[in-house]
Scaffold this motif. Sequence first.
Motif, PDB file in Angstrom:
ATOM      1  N   GLN A  14       0.800  -1.220   0.000  1.00  0.00           N
ATOM      2  CA  GLN A  14       0.000   0.000   0.000  1.00  0.00           C
ATOM      3  C   GLN A  14       0.832   1.268   0.000  1.00  0.00           C
ATOM      4  N   THR A  15       2.115   1.152   0.292  1.00  0.00           N
ATOM      5  CA  THR A  15       2.971   2.333   0.275  1.00  0.00           C
ATOM      6  C   THR A  15       3.703   2.482  -1.060  1.00  0.00           C
ATOM      7  N   LEU A  16       3.474   1.550  -1.976  1.00  0.00           N
ATOM      8  CA  LEU A  16       4.100   1.643  -3.293  1.00  0.00           C
ATOM      9  C   LEU A  16       3.496   2.785  -4.099  1.00  0.00           C
ATOM     10  N   ARG A  17       4.288   3.327  -5.023  1.00  0.00           N
ATOM     11  CA  ARG A  17       3.754   4.306  -5.972  1.00  0.00           C
ATOM     12  C   ARG A  17       2.725   3.615  -6.866  1.00  0.00           C
ATOM     13  N   ASP A  18       1.886   4.384  -7.539  1.00  0.00           N
ATOM     14  CA  ASP A  18       0.841   3.811  -8.391  1.00  0.00           C
ATOM     15  C   ASP A  18       1.400   2.820  -9.412  1.00  0.00           C
ATOM     16  N   ASP A  19       2.479   3.189 -10.102  1.00  0.00           N
ATOM     17  CA  ASP A  19       3.035   2.298 -11.125  1.00  0.00           C
ATOM     18  C   ASP A  19       3.590   1.019 -10.507  1.00  0.00           C
ATOM     19  N   GLU A  20       4.171   1.125  -9.311  1.00  0.00           N
ATOM     20  CA  GLU A  20       4.691  -0.051  -8.626  1.00  0.00           C
ATOM     21  C   GLU A  20       3.543  -0.955  -8.158  1.00  0.00           C
ATOM     22  N   THR A  48     -16.593   6.307 -10.197  1.00  0.00           N
ATOM     23  CA  THR A  48     -16.454   7.338 -11.215  1.00  0.00           C
ATOM     24  C   THR A  48     -15.198   8.128 -10.866  1.00  0.00           C
ATOM     25  N   SER A  49     -14.285   8.194 -11.825  1.00  0.00           N
ATOM     26  CA  SER A  49     -13.010   8.879 -11.591  1.00  0.00           C
ATOM     27  C   SER A  49     -13.207  10.389 -11.552  1.00  0.00           C
ATOM     28  N   ASP A  50     -12.152  11.096 -11.186  1.00  0.00           N
ATOM     29  CA  ASP A  50     -12.189  12.559 -11.174  1.00  0.00           C
ATOM     30  C   ASP A  50     -12.489  13.116 -12.565  1.00  0.00           C
ATOM     31  N   ASP A  51     -12.142  12.342 -13.599  1.00  0.00           N
ATOM     32  CA  ASP A  51     -12.389  12.755 -14.982  1.00  0.00           C
ATOM     33  C   ASP A  51     -13.747  12.265 -15.500  1.00  0.00           C
ATOM     34  N   GLU A  52     -14.606  11.820 -14.568  1.00  0.00           N
ATOM     35  CA  GLU A  52     -15.954  11.336 -14.904  1.00  0.00           C
ATOM     36  C   GLU A  52     -15.938  10.050 -15.739  1.00  0.00           C
ATOM     37  N   CYS A  55     -15.391   3.219 -13.877  1.00  0.00           N
ATOM     38  CA  CYS A  55     -14.372   2.187 -13.799  1.00  0.00           C
ATOM     39  C   CYS A  55     -14.724   1.147 -12.743  1.00  0.00           C
ATOM     40  N   ILE A  56     -14.126  -0.024 -12.899  1.00  0.00           N
ATOM     41  CA  ILE A  56     -14.287  -1.108 -11.939  1.00  0.00           C
ATOM     42  C   ILE A  56     -12.966  -1.262 -11.199  1.00  0.00           C
ATOM     43  N   PRO A  57     -12.989  -1.102  -9.871  1.00  0.00           N
ATOM     44  CA  PRO A  57     -11.756  -1.287  -9.105  1.00  0.00           C
ATOM     45  C   PRO A  57     -11.451  -2.776  -8.924  1.00  0.00           C
ATOM     46  N   VAL A  58     -10.172  -3.113  -9.005  1.00  0.00           N
ATOM     47  CA  VAL A  58      -9.719  -4.493  -8.858  1.00  0.00           C
ATOM     48  C   VAL A  58      -8.497  -4.540  -7.944  1.00  0.00           C
ATOM     49  N   TRP A  59      -8.374  -5.663  -7.243  1.00  0.00           N
ATOM     50  CA  TRP A  59      -7.274  -5.853  -6.304  1.00  0.00           C
ATOM     51  C   TRP A  59      -6.671  -7.239  -6.473  1.00  0.00           C
ATOM     52  N   LEU A 100     -13.392   1.611 -17.675  1.00  0.00           N
ATOM     53  CA  LEU A 100     -11.969   1.483 -17.380  1.00  0.00           C
ATOM     54  C   LEU A 100     -11.791   0.563 -16.182  1.00  0.00           C
ATOM     55  N   VAL A 101     -10.555   0.189 -15.934  1.00  0.00           N
ATOM     56  CA  VAL A 101     -10.202  -0.594 -14.759  1.00  0.00           C
ATOM     57  C   VAL A 101      -9.391   0.304 -13.836  1.00  0.00           C
ATOM     58  N   ALA A 102      -9.783   0.372 -12.560  1.00  0.00           N
ATOM     59  CA  ALA A 102      -9.000   1.066 -11.532  1.00  0.00           C
ATOM     60  C   ALA A 102      -8.152  -0.007 -10.849  1.00  0.00           C
ATOM     61  N   VAL A 103      -6.876  -0.069 -11.226  1.00  0.00           N
ATOM     62  CA  VAL A 103      -6.003  -1.142 -10.769  1.00  0.00           C
ATOM     63  C   VAL A 103      -5.444  -0.838  -9.389  1.00  0.00           C
ATOM     64  N   PHE A 104      -5.789  -1.713  -8.436  1.00  0.00           N
ATOM     65  CA  PHE A 104      -5.254  -1.717  -7.075  1.00  0.00           C
ATOM     66  C   PHE A 104      -5.342  -0.357  -6.392  1.00  0.00           C
ATOM     67  N   PRO A 105      -6.554   0.204  -6.309  1.00  0.00           N
ATOM     68  CA  PRO A 105      -6.674   1.449  -5.551  1.00  0.00           C
ATOM     69  C   PRO A 105      -6.460   1.196  -4.063  1.00  0.00           C
ATOM     70  N   THR A 106      -5.952   2.191  -3.391  1.00  0.00           N
ATOM     71  CA  THR A 106      -5.846   2.144  -1.934  1.00  0.00           C
ATOM     72  C   THR A 106      -6.908   3.085  -1.384  1.00  0.00           C
ATOM     73  N   THR A 107      -7.068   3.111  -0.087  1.00  0.00           N
ATOM     74  CA  THR A 107      -8.113   3.955   0.502  1.00  0.00           C
ATOM     75  C   THR A 107      -7.850   5.437   0.264  1.00  0.00           C
ATOM     76  N   ASP A 108      -6.621   5.808  -0.084  1.00  0.00           N
ATOM     77  CA  ASP A 108      -6.332   7.221  -0.334  1.00  0.00           C
ATOM     78  C   ASP A 108      -5.887   7.511  -1.765  1.00  0.00           C
ATOM     79  N   ALA A 109      -6.012   6.526  -2.667  1.00  0.00           N
ATOM     80  CA  ALA A 109      -5.630   6.745  -4.067  1.00  0.00           C
ATOM     81  C   ALA A 109      -6.529   5.917  -4.986  1.00  0.00           C
ATOM     82  N   THR A 110      -6.864   6.489  -6.123  1.00  0.00           N
ATOM     83  CA  THR A 110      -7.757   5.841  -7.078  1.00  0.00           C
ATOM     84  C   THR A 110      -7.126   4.617  -7.724  1.00  0.00           C
TER      85      THR A 110
END
Length: 133
Positions: A14-20, A48-52, A55-59, A100-110
């Motif tokens: 959960q502390t990794l950057r988005d790309d990581e 719904t992302s900030d850009d409207e 997406c489906i979040p996946v983990w 879209l797919v929201a890949v591995f969002p955390t509670t503080d990041a999309t």
Amino acid sequence: MSYILTDADKTAAQTLRDDERFNHFVNKVCEHDEIWILTDEHGCMMLTSDDEEDCIPVWPHADYAKEWAVDDWSQCKPEAITLKVWQARWVPGMEDDELLVAVFPTTDATGVLVEPRELQDAFTRKQKLGRHN
């Protein structure tokens, strides 16, 4: 069957950057052959992302999905989808629905927002690399 996720592993991921986190997700999904979503009596949870963009979040593990199942999502439960089913049914369906797919969002990041085919391509690349190791 899902793998055991330790608290240390969870905190580290959960502390990794988005790309990581995206790469971690692809590695774990290919290794364990499952993607986790959240569902309720109405079906799959969508954001719904900030850009409207819808997406489906996946983990990569049920425990990460459970952390999202609070407040408005408290009725949601983690559900596993095999990689084979994801590839055969979800990718084409999401493309048809322009999701879209929201890949591995955390509670503080999309998370990383990608087209379903882009995520599929990442799985394919990882699987090809895995066969050569």
